[in-house]
Design a protein around this motif. Structure first.
Motif, PDB file in Angstrom:
ATOM      1  N   ILE A   1       0.848  -1.198   0.000  1.00 13.75           N
ATOM      2  CA  ILE A   1       0.000   0.000   0.000  1.00 13.75           C
ATOM      3  C   ILE A   1       0.878   1.241   0.000  1.00 13.75           C
ATOM      4  N   ARG A   2       0.496   2.210  -0.819  1.00 18.83           N
ATOM      5  CA  ARG A   2       1.196   3.495  -0.915  1.00 18.83           C
ATOM      6  C   ARG A   2       0.137   4.576  -0.843  1.00 18.83           C
ATOM      7  N   ILE A   3       0.171   5.394   0.193  1.00 15.00           N
ATOM      8  CA  ILE A   3      -0.829   6.435   0.403  1.00 15.00           C
ATOM      9  C   ILE A   3      -0.143   7.800   0.457  1.00 15.00           C
ATOM     10  N   GLY A   4      -0.611   8.712  -0.383  1.00 16.42           N
ATOM     11  CA  GLY A   4      -0.149  10.095  -0.351  1.00 16.42           C
ATOM     12  C   GLY A   4      -1.290  10.989   0.071  1.00 16.42           C
ATOM     13  N   SER A   5      -1.077  11.773   1.132  1.00 16.13           N
ATOM     14  CA  SER A   5      -2.140  12.642   1.646  1.00 16.13           C
ATOM     15  C   SER A   5      -1.502  13.688   2.553  1.00 16.13           C
ATOM     16  N   ASP A   6      -2.281  14.736   2.849  1.00 16.11           N
ATOM     17  CA  ASP A   6      -1.839  15.734   3.828  1.00 16.11           C
ATOM     18  C   ASP A   6      -2.710  15.679   5.075  1.00 16.11           C
ATOM     19  N   ASP A   7      -3.358  14.535   5.276  1.00 20.01           N
ATOM     20  CA  ASP A   7      -4.298  14.391   6.381  1.00 20.01           C
ATOM     21  C   ASP A   7      -4.019  13.069   7.102  1.00 20.01           C
ATOM     22  N   VAL A   8      -3.726  13.159   8.393  1.00 22.22           N
ATOM     23  CA  VAL A   8      -3.409  11.962   9.183  1.00 22.22           C
ATOM     24  C   VAL A   8      -4.568  10.976   9.196  1.00 22.22           C
ATOM     25  N   GLU A   9      -5.812  11.493   9.238  1.00 27.05           N
ATOM     26  CA  GLU A   9      -6.970  10.601   9.304  1.00 27.05           C
ATOM     27  C   GLU A   9      -7.129   9.776   8.028  1.00 27.05           C
ATOM     28  N   THR A  10      -6.665  10.325   6.899  1.00 24.76           N
ATOM     29  CA  THR A  10      -6.693   9.551   5.646  1.00 24.76           C
ATOM     30  C   THR A  10      -5.755   8.353   5.740  1.00 24.76           C
ATOM     31  N   PHE A  11      -4.562   8.589   6.276  1.00 25.41           N
ATOM     32  CA  PHE A  11      -3.644   7.463   6.488  1.00 25.41           C
ATOM     33  C   PHE A  11      -4.292   6.408   7.388  1.00 25.41           C
ATOM     34  N   ARG A  12      -4.919   6.876   8.476  1.00 28.17           N
ATOM     35  CA  ARG A  12      -5.522   5.954   9.438  1.00 28.17           C
ATOM     36  C   ARG A  12      -6.623   5.130   8.765  1.00 28.17           C
ATOM     37  N   TRP A  13      -7.476   5.796   7.959  1.00 27.60           N
ATOM     38  CA  TRP A  13      -8.606   5.141   7.298  1.00 27.60           C
ATOM     39  C   TRP A  13      -8.132   4.028   6.379  1.00 27.60           C
ATOM     40  N   TRP A  14      -7.103   4.317   5.574  1.00 27.35           N
ATOM     41  CA  TRP A  14      -6.609   3.313   4.634  1.00 27.35           C
ATOM     42  C   TRP A  14      -5.923   2.155   5.353  1.00 27.35           C
ATOM     43  N   LEU A  15      -5.151   2.440   6.383  1.00 20.47           N
ATOM     44  CA  LEU A  15      -4.467   1.359   7.096  1.00 20.47           C
ATOM     45  C   LEU A  15      -5.454   0.408   7.756  1.00 20.47           C
ATOM     46  N   GLN A  16      -6.610   0.942   8.149  1.00 22.53           N
ATOM     47  CA  GLN A  16      -7.637   0.091   8.759  1.00 22.53           C
ATOM     48  C   GLN A  16      -8.279  -0.856   7.738  1.00 22.53           C
ATOM     49  N   LYS A  17      -8.102  -0.583   6.451  1.00 27.02           N
ATOM     50  CA  LYS A  17      -8.716  -1.422   5.411  1.00 27.02           C
ATOM     51  C   LYS A  17      -7.853  -2.626   5.018  1.00 27.02           C
ATOM     52  N   VAL A  18      -6.572  -2.585   5.360  1.00 27.58           N
ATOM     53  CA  VAL A  18      -5.670  -3.637   4.895  1.00 27.58           C
ATOM     54  C   VAL A  18      -5.304  -4.570   6.056  1.00 27.58           C
ATOM     55  N   PRO A  19      -4.767  -5.776   5.760  1.00 24.44           N
ATOM     56  CA  PRO A  19      -4.417  -6.722   6.828  1.00 24.44           C
ATOM     57  C   PRO A  19      -3.336  -6.170   7.760  1.00 24.44           C
ATOM     58  N   ASN A  20      -3.202  -6.808   8.913  1.00 25.77           N
ATOM     59  CA  ASN A  20      -2.195  -6.379   9.890  1.00 25.77           C
ATOM     60  C   ASN A  20      -0.770  -6.591   9.388  1.00 25.77           C
ATOM     61  N   GLN A  21      -0.560  -7.700   8.703  1.00 27.46           N
ATOM     62  CA  GLN A  21       0.790  -8.014   8.237  1.00 27.46           C
ATOM     63  C   GLN A  21       0.917  -7.695   6.755  1.00 27.46           C
ATOM     64  N   MET A  22       1.701  -6.675   6.484  1.00 22.75           N
ATOM     65  CA  MET A  22       1.902  -6.213   5.112  1.00 22.75           C
ATOM     66  C   MET A  22       3.342  -6.504   4.684  1.00 22.75           C
ATOM     67  N   LYS A  23       3.555  -6.510   3.364  1.00 24.19           N
ATOM     68  CA  LYS A  23       4.918  -6.632   2.854  1.00 24.19           C
ATOM     69  C   LYS A  23       5.568  -5.259   2.688  1.00 24.19           C
ATOM     70  N   TYR A  24       4.747  -4.245   2.331  1.00 27.39           N
ATOM     71  CA  TYR A  24       5.321  -2.922   2.086  1.00 27.39           C
ATOM     72  C   TYR A  24       4.275  -1.847   2.352  1.00 27.39           C
ATOM     73  N   VAL A  25       4.676  -0.817   3.094  1.00 22.92           N
ATOM     74  CA  VAL A  25       3.810   0.331   3.380  1.00 22.92           C
ATOM     75  C   VAL A  25       4.595   1.604   3.089  1.00 22.92           C
TER      76      VAL A  25
END
Length: 865
Positions: free
Chosen positions: A618-642
């Motif tokens: 997952i690669r997220i570009g934003s200027d809002d911390v809550e956007t990062f939080r929202w997307w991270l909540q959608k993906v599994p706990n164990q990722m290969k790359y963030v």
């Protein structure tokens, strides 16, 4: 802190074992050298025992009448044996020895060089030696290679090598050849191996000051395709080029100790077909090519320090390329030289486009890559008259030419507009494939007989397709490519439902709204959202496409390559782009593996995404911390790359808070990169599972870094650790970081021992100070800790073009280092930065530092005081 290195062995290695010259038997050193690397036997010249013979017979298929075969048959068998098995066969009998000796061995490459003085693992001091490397397989990493170091030991020759034994540390081993010269023995050994393959090796590398050409047994190297010769003698170059075929893939000629600004390869040698007809050549010295020779070269990639090439010759070379008469598949030409070039003459009669601000915004990725690889001078883009999508970059300060397909020529035809006829049952989202694959302007048509025959043939010709139950139908559709699914979907309503119900494999979806300029569609920049769909994990499989959504009055225009477009009536482009992307996520049951979102205002409140259960990247570009939080909540706990990064926000200020960093998607991921400040605590840092990480740290202390390294040293760190890049503007105390650690400074000896690794590390990270820290678990593993200087800008140039510079100010610069021999250059740069700086360095380059003086008035500048 970076990649653990196995290249730097720990100090205190055991002394190499000396072995006597017992190899001067019939099965001599050259024929049974394999014993050095593979065998544990100290006397490899023994007679084969029963076990050896059983092993060999089993390997060659159990011939009971092996000795009754004629020599041709025996050689045909030996031809397929590995070198180790040939050696076993060679000690079975004298006849077997002759068979093995007569059967050419496959040797891919042989290297000989005498310019590497230091071999720390064998001796602490430097010593004269010759290194011989033999590579049996084209793949260097296959392990089918070995390296020997020949040196003089009194009147004898000592040969040293590593012996690799499974699950043990490599051992330093050696033998001594009595009463002989190491230089001659090294060459004799290398040429003996050339003889083993009938001199048919494919690649050769020779870097020797005094190769004994008069005693050489080499008559020709008929299958050699790549050659690298290092010498300070033109006749040596000539001798080697006469040994290889006329048509080569790659030629490198290198001056060793001679001054490369003076040493020159003459025109008559350059006229040799091995140079004129080669596909690729590189000369590390001056080459006296004439304009005529330059124009007749066949190389698609070339580099040399030119002497006689004129601006007119370069101009003609470019014109030939433009008109399709240049070298096929031309890549680049690097023509080095100190003399000034006439820009007007170089570009006379050429249609080109200057690399101005607009161009660099359009082709930002290409320009950045070009500057990183080739440097930057006065660049222009020159277009082919044959292929409007091919162009060549001319860099005038460092004359480099490189074709680029990223920048299309101006004047493309206007995109064709298509109506919104796709709003049928088989709508835009379900038959989007029509945009890329179909010629029909309305892909929602009913399938014709040809479509049905094609599809039935593809799925194996089921005559009773319509009688299959839904599970069987779904099982068939699952294996169809997307294009074939679309064909099936228009055959009937039931087929449409079957296709719609079968999840599609979608590997990656990308959405970003920060790319304003799309030169091939409009000349001016415009607000847009780009959606990229990649159906296959291999990007080069061509199973992907890109759409550009933009506003056209009250409508949404969608554009894609081949300069085509359609219009969706009365809707907002931003919403339609997101709707389209999420529709494709739904097509794969939201089970895509990779997602990239770079959007300022992703409509999270209207999103249909509940989770992305199989996402690994997952690669997220934003200027809002809550956007990062929202997307991270959608993906599994164990990722290969963030990857998380700020878009327009100041990355020196924008901070991801500690509570968000505590999310398992970050703490447990294998790799992450955060392009902004990250408020990790020491405790969080020590509990990270990532083996590769990078972020701008806020609260990580020197003691925290010290603990992280100690865990690695003691075998309690992250498994397979690679690197950790902690960016900061704060001063760091390296002594605190290495407290209690056994380490070795990167000064003098270490850099001489490991020049390639050190140079690579310096180029990659630009550290100011480095130390090597050794593992207590594996003595052949070490970790490099590099503390970089925190320069915001570093300029060391004799003639920076200040009059043409676009720099007005550098308002947030905190650290500056300027190297120049001109006081006014120092003054100019200091005027560009704020009054209050953290660090200033002014350095004289070539001027005598005992004489060159910075005057008092400049020292009175607030940036200095």
């Amino acid at each position: 802190m970076s990649t653990p290195s196995e290249d730097v062995p720990k100090e205190g290695e055991e002394e190499p074992k000396e072995e006597t010259n017992e190899l001067a038997s019939e099965f001599n050193f050259f024929d049974l050298f394999d014993g050095m690397e593979h065998e544990n036997d100290k006397d490899p010249s023994r007679i084969a025992n029963k076990s050896d013979m059983i092993s060999l017979i089993k390997f060659i298929g159990g011939f009971e009448k092996w000795n009754e075969l004629n020599e041709d048959c025996r050689m045909a068998v030996v031809k397929f044996l590995e070198y180790k098995d040939r050696c076993k066969l060679g000690i079975c009998s004298k006849r077997d020895y002759e068979t093995v000796k007569s059967t050419p061995l496959d040797v891919y490459k042989i290297s000989i060089y005498d310019n590497e003085k230091y071999h720390y693992s064998f001796r602490e001091e430097d010593f004269d030696n010759v290194v011989v490397e033999v590579q049996l397989h084209h793949d260097f990493n296959s392990g089918k290679r070995f390296e020997l170091i020949f040196s003089q030991l009194g009147e004898d020759t000592q040969i040293q090598w590593y012996q690799y034994i499974p699950k043990q540390r490599p051992k330093n081993r050696s033998l001594v050849l009595k009463s002989c010269n190491y230089y001659e023995e090294a060459v004799k050994f290398a040429e003996k191996w050339m003889k083993k393959c009938n001199f048919e090796l494919k690649d050769i590398k020779i870097e020797m000051k005094n190769y004994p050409m008069d005693k050489s047994k080499i008559k020709s190297l008929p299958k050699c395709k790549c050659i690298r010769i290092g010498s300070d003698d033109v006749e040596t170059f000539r001798w080697w080029l006469q040994k290889v075929p006329n048509q080569l893939k790659d030629v490198e000629l290198v001056a060793l100790d001679a001054d490369r600004e003076v040493f020159t390869i003459p025109s008559d040698l350059l006229n040799a077909p091995q140079i004129m007809q080669t596909s690729d050549f590189y000369f590390w010295c001056r080459a006296e090519f004439s304009d005529e020779q330059l124009l007749n070269l066949k190389a698609s990639s070339l580099s040399f320090d030119c002497v006689n090439i004129t601006d007119g010759g370069i101009n003609e070379y470019i014109k030939r390329w433009i008109n399709g008469k240049g070298v096929p598949k031309f890549k680049r030409a690097l023509l080095w030289g100190n003399k000034a070039r006439d820009y007007a003459e170089l570009t006379r009669g050429l249609e080109y486009r200057q690399w101005d601000a607009a161009f660099e915004e359009e082709a930002a990725g290409f320009c950045g890559d070009f500057e990183r690889v080739c440097g930057r001078g006065n660049c222009v883009q020159i277009y082919s008259k044959i292929d409007p999508y091919e162009s060549l970059t001319l860099n005038v300060s460092n004359p480099i030419m490189s074709p680029s397909e990223e920048v299309p020529k101006e004047g493309e035809e206007e995109p064709k507009e298509e109506t919104n006829e796709l709003a049928s049952e088989f709508n835009f989202f379900d038959l989007f494939d029509g945009m890329e694959h179909e010629n029909d302007k309305v892909p929602s048509r009913i399938a014709n007989k040809s479509d049905m025959i094609s599809l039935i043939k593809f799925i194996g010709g089921f005559e009773k397709w319509n009688e299959l139950n839904e599970d069987c139908r779904l099982a068939v559709v699952k294996f169809l490519e997307y294009k074939d699914r679309c064909k099936l979907g228009i055959c009937s309503k039931r087929d449409y439902e079957t296709v719609k119900s079968t999840p599609l494999d979608v590997y990656k979806i990308s959405i970003y709204d920060n790319e304003k300029y799309h030169y091939s569609f409009r000349k001016e920049d415009f607000d847009n959202v780009v959606v990229e769909l990649q159906l296959h994990h291999d990007y080069n499989s061509c199973k992907q496409y890109q759409l550009i959504f933009s506003q056209l009055g009250e409508d949404t225009q969608i554009q894609w390559y081949k300069n085509r477009s359609l219009v969706l009536k009365s809707c907002n482009y931003y919403k339609e782009a997101v709707k389209f992307a999420e529709k494709w996520m739904k097509k794969c049951n939201f089970e895509l593996k990779d997602i990239k979102i770079e959007m300022k205002n992703y409509p999270m409140d209207k999103s249909k995404i509940k989770s992305l259960p199989k996402c690994k990247f997952i690669r997220i570009g934003s200027d809002d911390v809550e956007t990062f939080r929202w997307w991270l909540q959608k993906v599994p706990n164990q990722m290969k790359y963030v990857k998380l990064f700020a878009l327009d926000a100041d990355r020196e200020m924008f901070t991801i808070p500690s509570n968000l960093l505590n999310a398992p998607q970050i703490m447990e991921t294998l790799e992450f990169d955060i392009w902004c400040r990250a408020d990790f605590s020491d405790e969080q840092f020590l509990n990270l599972k990532a083996n590769t990480l990078g972020f701008r740290c806020v609260n990580i202390t020197d003691q925290g870094i010290n603990m992280y390294i100690k865990k690695w040293v003691n075998g309690n760190g992250v498994p397979d650790f690679k690197n950790a890049i902690l960016r900061t503007n704060e001063a760091r105390d390296i002594n605190k970081m290495i407290r209690g650690l056994e380490c070795r400074q990167w000064q003098g000896d270490f850099e001489n021992e490991e020049p390639y690794f050190c140079r690579y590390f310096y180029n990659l990270y630009e550290p100011e100070r480095c130390v090597q820290i050794y593992s207590k678990v594996d003595p052949y593993e070490s970790l490099t800790l590099g503390v970089a200087s925190d320069w915001d800008i570093k300029i060391e140039m004799k003639n920076y073009p200040m009059d043409k510079s676009k720099i007005k100010s550098l308002p947030k610069c905190k650290c500056i280092r300027i190297g120049s021999d001109d006081v006014e250059t120092f003054r100019w740069w200091l005027q560009k930065v704020p009054n209050q700086l953290k660090d200033v360095e002014l350095v004289a380059l070539d001027a005598d530092r005992e004489v060159f003086t910075i005057p008092s008035d400049l020292l009175n500048a607030p940036q200095v005081t």
